[in-house]
Design an enzyme around this catalytic site. Structure first.
Site, PDB file in Angstrom:
ATOM      1  N   ASP A   8      41.614  39.063  31.056  1.00  0.00           N
ATOM      2  CA  ASP A   8      42.042  39.933  31.991  1.00  0.00           C
ATOM      3  C   ASP A   8      41.735  41.285  31.512  1.00  0.00           C
ATOM      4  OD1 ASP A   8      43.829  41.000  34.132  1.00  0.00           O
ATOM      5  OD2 ASP A   8      45.248  41.543  32.484  1.00  0.00           O
ATOM      6  N   LEU A   9      41.719  42.376  32.486  1.00  0.00           N
ATOM      7  CA  LEU A   9      41.406  43.563  31.874  1.00  0.00           C
ATOM      8  C   LEU A   9      42.692  44.548  31.584  1.00  0.00           C
ATOM      9  CD1 LEU A   9      38.939  45.925  31.391  1.00  0.00           C
ATOM     10  CD2 LEU A   9      39.228  46.336  33.738  1.00  0.00           C
ATOM     11  N   ASP A  10      43.288  44.984  32.582  1.00  0.00           N
ATOM     12  CA  ASP A  10      44.600  45.821  32.565  1.00  0.00           C
ATOM     13  C   ASP A  10      45.730  45.162  31.669  1.00  0.00           C
ATOM     14  OD1 ASP A  10      43.612  48.173  34.603  1.00  0.00           O
ATOM     15  OD2 ASP A  10      43.511  46.333  35.648  1.00  0.00           O
ATOM     16  N   THR A  16      45.864  50.636  30.992  1.00  0.00           N
ATOM     17  CA  THR A  16      45.698  51.372  32.087  1.00  0.00           C
ATOM     18  C   THR A  16      47.278  51.589  32.796  1.00  0.00           C
ATOM     19  OG1 THR A  16      44.816  49.367  33.060  1.00  0.00           O
ATOM     20  CG2 THR A  16      43.586  51.002  32.638  1.00  0.00           C
ATOM     21  N   LYS A  44      52.178  44.530  37.499  1.00  0.00           N
ATOM     22  CA  LYS A  44      51.160  43.882  36.412  1.00  0.00           C
ATOM     23  C   LYS A  44      50.502  42.615  37.223  1.00  0.00           C
ATOM     24  CE  LYS A  44      52.699  45.312  31.917  1.00  0.00           C
ATOM     25  NZ  LYS A  44      53.125  45.213  30.571  1.00  0.00           N
ATOM     26  N   GLY A  45      49.071  42.792  37.304  1.00  0.00           N
ATOM     27  CA  GLY A  45      48.555  41.586  37.661  1.00  0.00           C
ATOM     28  C   GLY A  45      48.457  41.620  39.314  1.00  0.00           C
ATOM     29  N   ARG A  48      46.259  45.764  44.600  1.00  0.00           N
ATOM     30  CA  ARG A  48      46.698  47.188  45.052  1.00  0.00           C
ATOM     31  C   ARG A  48      47.643  47.127  46.128  1.00  0.00           C
ATOM     32  NH1 ARG A  48      41.592  50.884  46.336  1.00  0.00           N
ATOM     33  NH2 ARG A  48      41.396  49.696  43.983  1.00  0.00           N
ATOM     34  N   SER A 113      39.667  39.946  36.534  1.00  0.00           N
ATOM     35  CA  SER A 113      40.581  40.952  36.905  1.00  0.00           C
ATOM     36  C   SER A 113      41.139  40.936  38.251  1.00  0.00           C
ATOM     37  CB  SER A 113      40.222  42.080  36.232  1.00  0.00           C
ATOM     38  OG  SER A 113      40.817  43.427  36.674  1.00  0.00           O
ATOM     39  N   ALA A 114      42.046  41.370  38.628  1.00  0.00           N
ATOM     40  CA  ALA A 114      42.292  41.924  39.962  1.00  0.00           C
ATOM     41  C   ALA A 114      41.868  43.291  40.605  1.00  0.00           C
ATOM     42  CB  ALA A 114      43.960  41.638  40.060  1.00  0.00           C
ATOM     43  N   SER A 115      41.621  44.058  39.559  1.00  0.00           N
ATOM     44  CA  SER A 115      41.251  45.516  39.924  1.00  0.00           C
ATOM     45  C   SER A 115      39.938  45.612  40.653  1.00  0.00           C
ATOM     46  CB  SER A 115      41.039  46.091  38.589  1.00  0.00           C
ATOM     47  OG  SER A 115      40.785  47.523  38.978  1.00  0.00           O
ATOM     48  N   ASN A 117      38.488  48.316  40.077  1.00  0.00           N
ATOM     49  CA  ASN A 117      38.004  49.589  39.566  1.00  0.00           C
ATOM     50  C   ASN A 117      37.457  49.091  38.106  1.00  0.00           C
ATOM     51  OD1 ASN A 117      38.886  51.933  41.261  1.00  0.00           O
ATOM     52  ND2 ASN A 117      40.800  51.263  40.847  1.00  0.00           N
ATOM     53  N   LYS A 144      45.638  36.250  42.161  1.00  0.00           N
ATOM     54  CA  LYS A 144      46.318  35.616  40.873  1.00  0.00           C
ATOM     55  C   LYS A 144      47.901  35.512  41.665  1.00  0.00           C
ATOM     56  CE  LYS A 144      43.945  37.714  37.165  1.00  0.00           C
ATOM     57  NZ  LYS A 144      43.906  38.772  36.218  1.00  0.00           N
ATOM     58  N   GLU A 168      45.823  36.660  29.090  1.00  0.00           N
ATOM     59  CA  GLU A 168      46.402  37.395  30.039  1.00  0.00           C
ATOM     60  C   GLU A 168      47.857  38.003  29.694  1.00  0.00           C
ATOM     61  OE1 GLU A 168      47.132  38.419  33.396  1.00  0.00           O
ATOM     62  OE2 GLU A 168      45.344  37.565  34.431  1.00  0.00           O
ATOM     63  N   ASP A 169      48.028  39.029  30.434  1.00  0.00           N
ATOM     64  CA  ASP A 169      49.288  39.885  30.154  1.00  0.00           C
ATOM     65  C   ASP A 169      50.405  39.531  31.452  1.00  0.00           C
ATOM     66  OD1 ASP A 169      48.000  41.829  31.740  1.00  0.00           O
ATOM     67  OD2 ASP A 169      49.384  43.275  31.267  1.00  0.00           O
TER      68      ASP A 169
END
Ligand code: G6P
Ligand code: MG
Length: 220
Positions: A8-10, A16, A44-45, A48, A113-115, A117, A144, A168-169
């Protein structure tokens, strides 16, 4: 090595959350209500549009579909202005090292990632070249805890789901990885990430040797 890692990214590789918080807070304030750091934690996760819906609900505000699209774009324009200035200093502890070490053993690496960006964030923080596959909010139709993002990442890596380890966070992300039949390393606090086979505070807390040992134990 029969191991493929999906990150996962963020909140896992990069920090971020603070920018999402600032941008959402600015949006909430512009609509006449406040938005707390604790509320931000619940996003988180979360995608948007769904984040916006939750925030509007907290503020007791109803908006049309068109207005919601405009508000989400506005928040994103502020957020993009902030992440456009990110540097490698904003990598979370251990991210760079684990990616380097995985590359060194020839493990396949993907982003899940869900982002929408992720490309910009990876570029700004210098991580793009580590990834054999990138699946983010632009590629998925179901977010997710649906496993789609991780299943797609595994497919692109040419890995079977059970050979994948997901980092994953977010609880929704842990649930998505479990639904995909993958091994999950939670990043954060154990009580917030039920279901993860292992929880670490950050990526500096695990070595590749430990990861391989855990994974082998699991599949024996
Ligand atoms: C990640 C973050 C969420 C964010 C989502 C969408 O999952 O943890 O807080 O809402 O990505 O990000 P985006 O960059 O597309 O707005
Ligand atoms: Mg995350």
């Amino acid at each position: 090595q029969h191991i493929a890692c999906i990150f996962d990214l963020d909140g896992v590789l990069v920090d971020t959350a603070v920018y999402h918080y600032q941008a959402w807070k600015q949006l909430a304030n512009s609509l006449g209500f406040d938005f707390t750091y604790a509320q931000n934690e619940q996003l988180k996760g979360v995608s948007r549009m769904r984040s916006l819906d939750m925030i509007l609900k907290w503020g007791g505000i109803e908006k049309s579909e068109a207005e919601r699209e405009a508000l989400a774009s506005l928040k994103n324009s502020w957020y993009v202005a902030m992440i456009s200035k990110m540097t490698t200093d904003e990598l979370l502890p251990g991210s760079l090292k684990i990616l380097e070490n995985l590359k060194a053993i020839g493990a396949k690496i993907a982003l899940g990632s869900a982002s929408k960006n992720s490309a910009l964030i990876l570029k700004r923080t210098g991580l793009t070249h580590f990834f054999d596959a990138i699946v983010d909010g632009n590629e998925v139709t179901t977010s997710k805890p649906d496993p789609e993002v991780f299943v797609k990442a595994a497919e692109l890596l040419g890995a079977t789901n059970k050979d994948c380890v997901v980092f994953e966070d977010a609880l929704a992300g842990v649930q998505a990885a479990i639904a995909a039949g993958m091994y999950v390393v939670g990043v954060g606090e154990t009580e917030n990430l039920p279901g993860a086979q292992l929880v670490i505070k950050d990526l500096s807390e695990i070595t590749i040797a430990e990861l391989l040992a855990l994974k082998n134990q699991e599949t024996e």
